[in-house]
Design a protein around this motif. Structure first.
Motif, PDB file in Angstrom:
ATOM      1  N   ALA A  74       0.838  -1.201   0.000  1.00 52.63           N
ATOM      2  CA  ALA A  74       0.000   0.000   0.000  1.00 52.63           C
ATOM      3  C   ALA A  74       0.870   1.247   0.000  1.00 52.63           C
ATOM      4  O   ALA A  74       2.036   1.224   0.399  1.00 52.63           O
ATOM      5  N   LYS A  75       0.266   2.360  -0.462  1.00 47.91           N
ATOM      6  CA  LYS A  75       0.943   3.657  -0.497  1.00 47.91           C
ATOM      7  C   LYS A  75       0.162   4.664   0.329  1.00 47.91           C
ATOM      8  O   LYS A  75      -1.065   4.592   0.444  1.00 47.91           O
ATOM      9  N   ALA A  76       0.899   5.624   0.889  1.00 46.51           N
ATOM     10  CA  ALA A  76       0.274   6.706   1.658  1.00 46.51           C
ATOM     11  C   ALA A  76       1.254   7.853   1.753  1.00 46.51           C
ATOM     12  O   ALA A  76       2.450   7.711   1.448  1.00 46.51           O
ATOM     13  N   SER A  77       0.747   8.995   2.207  1.00 44.26           N
ATOM     14  CA  SER A  77       1.597  10.181   2.321  1.00 44.26           C
ATOM     15  C   SER A  77       2.517  10.115   3.536  1.00 44.26           C
ATOM     16  O   SER A  77       3.484  10.866   3.627  1.00 44.26           O
ATOM     17  N   ALA A  78       2.224   9.222   4.494  1.00 49.81           N
ATOM     18  CA  ALA A  78       3.045   9.056   5.690  1.00 49.81           C
ATOM     19  C   ALA A  78       3.348   7.571   5.894  1.00 49.81           C
ATOM     20  O   ALA A  78       2.549   6.711   5.510  1.00 49.81           O
ATOM     21  N   VAL A  79       4.484   7.295   6.535  1.00 48.12           N
ATOM     22  CA  VAL A  79       4.906   5.911   6.734  1.00 48.12           C
ATOM     23  C   VAL A  79       3.933   5.121   7.606  1.00 48.12           C
ATOM     24  O   VAL A  79       3.538   3.998   7.237  1.00 48.12           O
ATOM     25  N   PRO A  80       3.485   5.625   8.760  1.00 50.45           N
ATOM     26  CA  PRO A  80       2.555   4.832   9.588  1.00 50.45           C
ATOM     27  C   PRO A  80       1.263   4.483   8.855  1.00 50.45           C
ATOM     28  O   PRO A  80       0.750   3.363   9.003  1.00 50.45           O
ATOM     29  N   GLU A  81       0.756   5.414   8.077  1.00 52.89           N
ATOM     30  CA  GLU A  81      -0.482   5.147   7.338  1.00 52.89           C
ATOM     31  C   GLU A  81      -0.262   4.095   6.256  1.00 52.89           C
ATOM     32  O   GLU A  81      -1.116   3.228   6.024  1.00 52.89           O
ATOM     33  N   ALA A  82       0.896   4.148   5.587  1.00 50.90           N
ATOM     34  CA  ALA A  82       1.199   3.146   4.562  1.00 50.90           C
ATOM     35  C   ALA A  82       1.322   1.756   5.176  1.00 50.90           C
ATOM     36  O   ALA A  82       0.825   0.770   4.611  1.00 50.90           O
ATOM     37  N   VAL A  83       1.956   1.650   6.338  1.00 49.95           N
ATOM     38  CA  VAL A  83       2.104   0.363   7.016  1.00 49.95           C
ATOM     39  C   VAL A  83       0.744  -0.167   7.459  1.00 49.95           C
ATOM     40  O   VAL A  83       0.441  -1.359   7.329  1.00 49.95           O
ATOM     41  N   ARG A  84      -0.109   0.729   7.992  1.00 56.99           N
ATOM     42  CA  ARG A  84      -1.446   0.309   8.436  1.00 56.99           C
ATOM     43  C   ARG A  84      -2.272  -0.221   7.267  1.00 56.99           C
ATOM     44  O   ARG A  84      -2.925  -1.264   7.363  1.00 56.99           O
ATOM     45  N   LYS A  85      -2.256   0.496   6.146  1.00 61.70           N
ATOM     46  CA  LYS A  85      -3.025   0.078   4.977  1.00 61.70           C
ATOM     47  C   LYS A  85      -2.501  -1.243   4.404  1.00 61.70           C
ATOM     48  O   LYS A  85      -3.283  -2.113   4.005  1.00 61.70           O
ATOM     49  N   ALA A  86      -1.172  -1.397   4.373  1.00 58.69           N
ATOM     50  CA  ALA A  86      -0.596  -2.637   3.863  1.00 58.69           C
ATOM     51  C   ALA A  86      -0.958  -3.818   4.769  1.00 58.69           C
ATOM     52  O   ALA A  86      -1.251  -4.923   4.289  1.00 58.69           O
ATOM     53  N   GLY A  87      -0.939  -3.605   6.091  1.00 56.94           N
ATOM     54  CA  GLY A  87      -1.324  -4.656   7.027  1.00 56.94           C
ATOM     55  C   GLY A  87      -2.778  -5.067   6.855  1.00 56.94           C
ATOM     56  O   GLY A  87      -3.122  -6.247   6.928  1.00 56.94           O
ATOM     57  N   ALA A  88      -3.660  -4.069   6.625  1.00 58.03           N
ATOM     58  CA  ALA A  88      -5.077  -4.373   6.414  1.00 58.03           C
ATOM     59  C   ALA A  88      -5.278  -5.175   5.134  1.00 58.03           C
ATOM     60  O   ALA A  88      -6.090  -6.116   5.095  1.00 58.03           O
ATOM     61  N   MET A  89      -4.538  -4.821   4.078  1.00 62.74           N
ATOM     62  CA  MET A  89      -4.638  -5.574   2.827  1.00 62.74           C
ATOM     63  C   MET A  89      -4.139  -7.007   3.009  1.00 62.74           C
ATOM     64  O   MET A  89      -4.706  -7.950   2.444  1.00 62.74           O
ATOM     65  N   ALA A  90      -3.064  -7.173   3.789  1.00 64.74           N
ATOM     66  CA  ALA A  90      -2.519  -8.515   4.022  1.00 64.74           C
ATOM     67  C   ALA A  90      -3.519  -9.388   4.771  1.00 64.74           C
ATOM     68  O   ALA A  90      -3.654 -10.585   4.482  1.00 64.74           O
ATOM     69  N   ARG A  91      -4.255  -8.812   5.721  1.00 63.06           N
ATOM     70  CA  ARG A  91      -5.250  -9.575   6.478  1.00 63.06           C
ATOM     71  C   ARG A  91      -6.441  -9.979   5.613  1.00 63.06           C
ATOM     72  O   ARG A  91      -7.056 -11.015   5.832  1.00 63.06           O
ATOM     73  N   LYS A  92      -6.758  -9.145   4.629  1.00 65.46           N
ATOM     74  CA  LYS A  92      -7.866  -9.478   3.723  1.00 65.46           C
ATOM     75  C   LYS A  92      -7.470 -10.575   2.742  1.00 65.46           C
ATOM     76  O   LYS A  92      -8.331 -11.306   2.252  1.00 65.46           O
ATOM     77  N   GLY A  93      -6.174 -10.682   2.447  1.00 69.28           N
ATOM     78  CA  GLY A  93      -5.713 -11.651   1.449  1.00 69.28           C
ATOM     79  C   GLY A  93      -5.055 -12.875   2.042  1.00 69.28           C
ATOM     80  O   GLY A  93      -4.149 -13.453   1.427  1.00 69.28           O
ATOM     81  N   LEU A  94      -5.472 -13.305   3.217  1.00 67.34           N
ATOM     82  CA  LEU A  94      -4.880 -14.481   3.856  1.00 67.34           C
ATOM     83  C   LEU A  94      -5.152 -15.750   3.041  1.00 67.34           C
ATOM     84  O   LEU A  94      -6.228 -15.915   2.461  1.00 67.34           O
ATOM     85  N   ILE A  95      -4.169 -16.624   2.994  1.00 67.14           N
ATOM     86  CA  ILE A  95      -4.317 -17.929   2.346  1.00 67.14           C
ATOM     87  C   ILE A  95      -3.938 -19.018   3.338  1.00 67.14           C
ATOM     88  O   ILE A  95      -3.227 -18.778   4.315  1.00 67.14           O
ATOM     89  N   GLU A  96      -4.426 -20.230   3.079  1.00 65.37           N
ATOM     90  CA  GLU A  96      -4.092 -21.385   3.907  1.00 65.37           C
ATOM     91  C   GLU A  96      -3.001 -22.189   3.214  1.00 65.37           C
ATOM     92  O   GLU A  96      -3.117 -22.509   2.020  1.00 65.37           O
ATOM     93  N   VAL A  97      -1.955 -22.515   3.941  1.00 66.49           N
ATOM     94  CA  VAL A  97      -0.790 -23.210   3.381  1.00 66.49           C
ATOM     95  C   VAL A  97      -0.721 -24.618   3.959  1.00 66.49           C
ATOM     96  O   VAL A  97      -0.640 -24.784   5.180  1.00 66.49           O
ATOM     97  N   PRO A  98      -0.748 -25.652   3.112  1.00 62.47           N
ATOM     98  CA  PRO A  98      -0.595 -27.025   3.625  1.00 62.47           C
ATOM     99  C   PRO A  98       0.841 -27.273   4.067  1.00 62.47           C
ATOM    100  O   PRO A  98       1.785 -26.989   3.327  1.00 62.47           O
ATOM    101  N   ILE A  99       1.006 -27.789   5.283  1.00 60.51           N
ATOM    102  CA  ILE A  99       2.326 -28.054   5.848  1.00 60.51           C
ATOM    103  C   ILE A  99       2.389 -29.517   6.261  1.00 60.51           C
ATOM    104  O   ILE A  99       1.456 -30.038   6.885  1.00 60.51           O
ATOM    105  N   LYS A 100       3.479 -30.187   5.920  1.00 63.69           N
ATOM    106  CA  LYS A 100       3.672 -31.595   6.266  1.00 63.69           C
ATOM    107  C   LYS A 100       5.006 -31.756   6.967  1.00 63.69           C
ATOM    108  O   LYS A 100       6.053 -31.531   6.376  1.00 63.69           O
TER     109      LYS A 100
END
Length: 208
Positions: free
Chosen positions: A83-109
Motif C-alpha cells: 500500500a501507499k500513503a503520504s506518511a509511513v505509519p499510514e502506509a504500514v497500516r493500509k498494507a497490514g489491512a490488505m494482508a489480512r484481507k488476502g490471507l491464504i491457507e498453506v498445507p504443511i507436512k
C-alpha cells in the motif's frame, strides 16, 4: 534419455539437471481459495520494506511512501499487502489491512512443504523444495519472511529472474497458494520422487 531428466545420476549422488524443462512455473492460483477470517487468528506482522515513490504532477512532484507487509499466524495462514500513503505509519497500516484481507491457507507436512513447486510473478521466479527436519529455511530473506510467518520451518529455495522484492514476495505467495495437500501430493507425486524412481530403474538395468 539422460538429457530429458530433471536429475542426473552421478556416482553416489543425484545432481540437478539445469537444462531440464520438465517443471512448468505456475503463474496464477489454480482453483478457488476460501476466504479466511483474520479476526479469529492470532497474527504476527512483519514489515519487509519501505520505499519512497514520487509522482510528477502539474504542481511538481508528489512524494508518497510504499509499504510491503506480511502477516501470518505461524500455523498455516499467511497474507501479503502492499500500500501507499503520504506518511509511513499510514502506509504500514493500509498494507497490514490488505494482508489480512488476502490471507491464504498453506498445507504443511512435518514442518515443510508437501512437494516442490516453481512459481513466477512478473520477472521473478522462485523454486521451493521440501527439506528434512532440522535443515532450516535456505531461501532469500524475502521468501524466508513469508515462509516463517506461514509456519514452515524447513525448506530449500532458489530465487530466479528479477531481484524485485515485491515480485519475489508475490511469487512466493503464489507458490504457497498452489501447494497441494499431503493426500493430493501422494496421488500426484512430485517430480523429485519420479526422478528418484528413474534413477533406481537405471541401477536395476545396470545390474542386469
Amino acid at each position: 534419455m539422460a538429457g530429458s531428466r530433471r536429475w542426473l545420476r552421478l556416482p553416489g549422488k543425484l545432481v540437478w539437471n539445469s537444462e531440464s524443462k520438465f517443471m512448468k512455473a505456475v503463474t496464477k492460483v489454480i482453483g478457488k481459495k476460501e476466504k479466511i477470517d483474520a479476526s479469529e487468528l492470532s497474527l504476527e506482522e512483519k514489515l519487509l520494506g519501505i520505499d519512497r515513490v514520487t509522482k510528477v504532477v502539474k504542481g511538481g512532484r508528489h512524494l508518497r511512501f510504499r509499504a510491503l507487509v506480511v502477516v501470518g499466524d505461524g500455523q498455516g495462514h499467511v497474507g501479503f499487502g502492499l500500500a501507499k500513503a503520504s506518511a509511513v505509519p499510514e502506509a504500514v497500516r493500509k498494507a497490514g489491512a490488505m494482508a489480512r484481507k488476502g490471507l491464504i491457507e498453506v498445507p504443511i507436512k512435518d514442518g515443510t512443504i508437501p512437494h516442490e513447486i516453481l512459481a513466477k510473478f512478473g520477472a521473478s521466479k522462485i523454486l521451493l523444495k521440501p527439506a528434512a527436519p532440522g535443515t532450516g529455511l535456505i531461501v532469500s530473506n524475502t521468501a524466508r519472511a513469508v515462509l516463517e510467518l506461514a509456519g514452515i520451518k524447513d525448506a530449500l529455495g532458489k530465487s530466479l529472474g528479477g531481484p524485485s522484492k515485491i515480485n519475489l514476495a508475490k511469487a512466493t505467495m503464489l507458490a504457497l497458494a498452489n501447494l497441494r495437500k499431503s493426500k493430493e501430493a501422494e496421488i500426484q507425486p512430485s517430480l523429485t520422487d519420479v526422478s528418484a524412481g528413474e534413477a533406481q530403474e537405471e541401477n536395476i538395468d545396470e545390474t542386469e
